[in-house]
Design a protein around this motif. Sequence first.
Motif, PDB file in Angstrom:
ATOM      1  N   GLN A  73      -2.512   7.222  11.469  1.00 22.02           N
ATOM      2  CA  GLN A  73      -3.178   7.681  10.257  1.00 22.02           C
ATOM      3  C   GLN A  73      -2.170   7.727   9.119  1.00 22.02           C
ATOM      4  OE1 GLN A  73      -5.258  11.467  10.438  1.00 22.02           O
ATOM      5  NE2 GLN A  73      -6.567  10.817   8.741  1.00 22.02           N
ATOM      6  N   CYS A  74      -2.641   7.378   7.942  1.00 21.72           N
ATOM      7  CA  CYS A  74      -1.758   7.332   6.775  1.00 21.72           C
ATOM      8  C   CYS A  74      -1.662   8.711   6.131  1.00 21.72           C
ATOM      9  CB  CYS A  74      -2.304   6.325   5.765  1.00 21.72           C
ATOM     10  SG  CYS A  74      -1.336   6.260   4.244  1.00 21.72           S
ATOM     11  N   PRO A  75      -0.433   9.231   5.939  1.00 18.09           N
ATOM     12  CA  PRO A  75      -0.272  10.560   5.315  1.00 18.09           C
ATOM     13  C   PRO A  75      -0.652  10.544   3.844  1.00 18.09           C
ATOM     14  CG  PRO A  75       1.871   9.517   5.601  1.00 18.09           C
ATOM     15  CD  PRO A  75       0.861   8.596   6.244  1.00 18.09           C
ATOM     16  N   LYS A  76      -0.712   9.370   3.233  1.00 21.52           N
ATOM     17  CA  LYS A  76      -0.987   9.309   1.803  1.00 21.52           C
ATOM     18  C   LYS A  76      -2.481   9.121   1.519  1.00 21.52           C
ATOM     19  CE  LYS A  76       0.347   6.700  -2.334  1.00 21.52           C
ATOM     20  NZ  LYS A  76       0.947   5.425  -2.733  1.00 21.52           N
ATOM     21  N   CYS A  77      -3.090   8.102   2.175  1.00 23.98           N
ATOM     22  CA  CYS A  77      -4.484   7.783   1.830  1.00 23.98           C
ATOM     23  C   CYS A  77      -5.469   8.136   2.941  1.00 23.98           C
ATOM     24  CB  CYS A  77      -4.622   6.311   1.447  1.00 23.98           C
ATOM     25  SG  CYS A  77      -4.652   5.171   2.846  1.00 23.98           S
ATOM     26  N   GLY A  78      -4.959   8.542   4.114  1.00 26.89           N
ATOM     27  CA  GLY A  78      -5.850   8.963   5.184  1.00 26.89           C
ATOM     28  C   GLY A  78      -6.398   7.850   6.044  1.00 26.89           C
ATOM     29  N   HIS A  79      -6.105   6.591   5.688  1.00 24.56           N
ATOM     30  CA  HIS A  79      -6.617   5.439   6.452  1.00 24.56           C
ATOM     31  C   HIS A  79      -6.156   5.520   7.913  1.00 24.56           C
ATOM     32  CE1 HIS A  79      -7.737   1.330   7.358  1.00 24.56           C
ATOM     33  NE2 HIS A  79      -6.514   1.080   7.764  1.00 24.56           N
ATOM     34  N   LYS A  80      -7.092   5.215   8.826  1.00 28.60           N
ATOM     35  CA  LYS A  80      -6.761   5.197  10.255  1.00 28.60           C
ATOM     36  C   LYS A  80      -6.772   3.769  10.746  1.00 28.60           C
ATOM     37  CE  LYS A  80      -9.067   9.647  10.892  1.00 28.60           C
ATOM     38  NZ  LYS A  80     -10.379  10.211  11.250  1.00 28.60           N
ATOM     39  N   LEU A 128       3.214  -0.250   8.716  1.00 30.86           N
ATOM     40  CA  LEU A 128       2.703   0.149   7.405  1.00 30.86           C
ATOM     41  C   LEU A 128       1.222   0.455   7.509  1.00 30.86           C
ATOM     42  CD1 LEU A 128       2.178  -2.936   5.026  1.00 30.86           C
ATOM     43  CD2 LEU A 128       1.748  -2.910   7.466  1.00 30.86           C
ATOM     44  N   CYS A 129       0.748   1.274   6.573  1.00 30.48           N
ATOM     45  CA  CYS A 129      -0.695   1.476   6.422  1.00 30.48           C
ATOM     46  C   CYS A 129      -1.255   0.213   5.787  1.00 30.48           C
ATOM     47  CB  CYS A 129      -0.956   2.685   5.526  1.00 30.48           C
ATOM     48  SG  CYS A 129      -2.662   2.772   4.932  1.00 30.48           S
ATOM     49  N   THR A 130      -2.277  -0.380   6.438  1.00 27.35           N
ATOM     50  CA  THR A 130      -2.787  -1.648   5.897  1.00 27.35           C
ATOM     51  C   THR A 130      -3.576  -1.432   4.613  1.00 27.35           C
ATOM     52  OG1 THR A 130      -4.761  -1.503   7.291  1.00 27.35           O
ATOM     53  CG2 THR A 130      -2.881  -2.740   8.173  1.00 27.35           C
ATOM     54  N   ALA A 131      -3.924  -0.182   4.315  1.00 22.91           N
ATOM     55  CA  ALA A 131      -4.652   0.082   3.070  1.00 22.91           C
ATOM     56  C   ALA A 131      -3.706   0.257   1.885  1.00 22.91           C
ATOM     57  CB  ALA A 131      -5.539   1.322   3.221  1.00 22.91           C
ATOM     58  N   CYS A 132      -2.576   0.958   2.090  1.00 21.51           N
ATOM     59  CA  CYS A 132      -1.750   1.304   0.922  1.00 21.51           C
ATOM     60  C   CYS A 132      -0.258   1.083   1.137  1.00 21.51           C
ATOM     61  CB  CYS A 132      -2.018   2.746   0.494  1.00 21.51           C
ATOM     62  SG  CYS A 132      -1.208   3.980   1.522  1.00 21.51           S
ATOM     63  N   ALA A 133       0.143   0.569   2.306  1.00 19.74           N
ATOM     64  CA  ALA A 133       1.524   0.182   2.580  1.00 19.74           C
ATOM     65  C   ALA A 133       2.470   1.359   2.828  1.00 19.74           C
ATOM     66  CB  ALA A 133       2.093  -0.731   1.486  1.00 19.74           C
TER      67      ALA A 133
HETATM   68 ZN   LIG Z   1      -2.505   4.469   3.309  1.00 21.38          ZN
END
Ligand SMILES: [Zn+2]
Lengths: 390, 144
Positions: free
Chosen positions: B39-46, B53-58
């Motif tokens: 899970q992304c700590p910045k945007c919440g994407h799972k 990296l988070c594929t939504a926001c890197a």
């Molecule tokens: Zn993210």
Amino acid sequence: MDRTPVIVGIGLSEYPVAPDLDGVQHHVLAARRAIEDAGIDKSEIDGYVNAGGGGGMMVDDVVTMAEYLRINHRYIDGTMTGGSSFEFHVQHLAAAIRDGACDTALVTYGSDQLSRMGRRLGTGGFTRAGARVSGPIQYEAAYGNSLVGSYAMYATRHMHEFGTTSEQLAEIAVGVREYAMLNPKAMYRDPMTVDDVLSSRMIADPLHKLDCCAITDGGGAFIMTTAERAKDLPKPPVYVLGAAGAQTHWNISQQVDFTTSAGAQAGPEALGRAGLTHDDVDMLMFYDSFTITCLILLESLGFVKQGEGGPFVSEGNLKRGGKLPLNTDGGGLSSCHPGMRGIFLIIEAARQLRGEAGDAQVPDCKVALAAGSGGWLSCIGVAVLGNEHP
Amino acid sequence: MTAHEVKTVEEWIKPLPQPDGVSGEYWQAASEGRLLIQQCPKCGHKQWYPRALCTACATEPEWLECSGRGVVHTFTVVRQYGARPFRDELPYVIAMVELAEGPMMLGSITDCDPDDVRIDLPVEVYFVKTADDVGIPYWRPAGS
Ligand SMILES: [Zn+2]
């Protein structure tokens, strides 16, 4: 100087069975025939493109083949998106030719897949037991998914959401078979019914054996240049009206929507670049790795609304004499599928637009759309071709 | 979260994941009965599979332990496979499982008749420990 990109030469090697040719020889034979068909000198070729992947023990990557062919290129591209590579190549070459990065480019493909498998029969498949697996496939390899299984998961979901039936999928295979019966070289030419498809062995539910493409040998090549250069060449030019490509995933585990494809982006973009609409398209060349591949492409490219593909197929629209004849060479399903079929989509579309398709000729064919699917409906490349100057 | 069942096998003759800098923790947790996604700590994407990296926001993602529950999103019953060892286990089910937490993952459904698998079937995870540092997640009908 008219730098509109055109296809001026096409060539096939030998198919469906060519035990005397290895993968590299398929590339080369197809290239020789395309050069002869184009009526150009080999020395004119200043761009070379291939996707590799078809040579088995032979090395057929783009730089090795450029050396083998001794092409003094100014432009080289080895884009490999699986079976759709060649539609991506058309997209790239159209830009390169317009830009002047090259004037005359050769694209080749060759594979001895069938004969090679025959030689290795009995020695096992693709997965070595106990092997350590790296990269994204590490999350899949332990389960024993198959290529057919990945496509079957699209069919399962599409049937669930839209009520698509196995009969409707079978109609696609039957329509393509009717064209194969007109092609003396096609791998499978016997008449085939929907019942034949449905009663063939289940490979991965809900896909039967006859929902799946053939395995053959084969190779193809085409030559692209400028409309200016084409004026002096013997064959009528086939214009690249628009091309586009898109990717949703590579490995099947990363697909999130099993009812559509990246064609939803690439299809409208390619038609938009051509300044055309779906109604302007006279015939389709789809990558028919499986019947479901065609249905997903038909819908995602926007020829019918999502969920309406099944009934559209049942009405006979994709058959000879229908609104949108599909895979007039007999397709990968019945004629020729050496592993990466995308190049044959371009070659057959060009043959139709030149009016050279004989009994399989689509009457008054002015615009053809080729849509390649690479991977597991992962990378979709679309080329809109026509026989009138845009 | 409580760990799920971990089965052990004497000999694993199927392909074995090669843990790397990102996947090592995922496979280790699986060998202990825990299913991780990110899970992304910045945007919440799972997301699954794990990445750097988070594929939504890197952003660099964090691990999230899952409930181990999901439903079948789509599936197939594999009835032909050319090579051992899978050829010896035909037919078997390959499925995309939609996790209760959101992301989908590829897996296999066992402990039931392949013909009984349906889209939306609730399933729960278990693991097969295949090496000291690797457990493979499998799925079976919930409550079975
Ligand atoms: Zn993210």
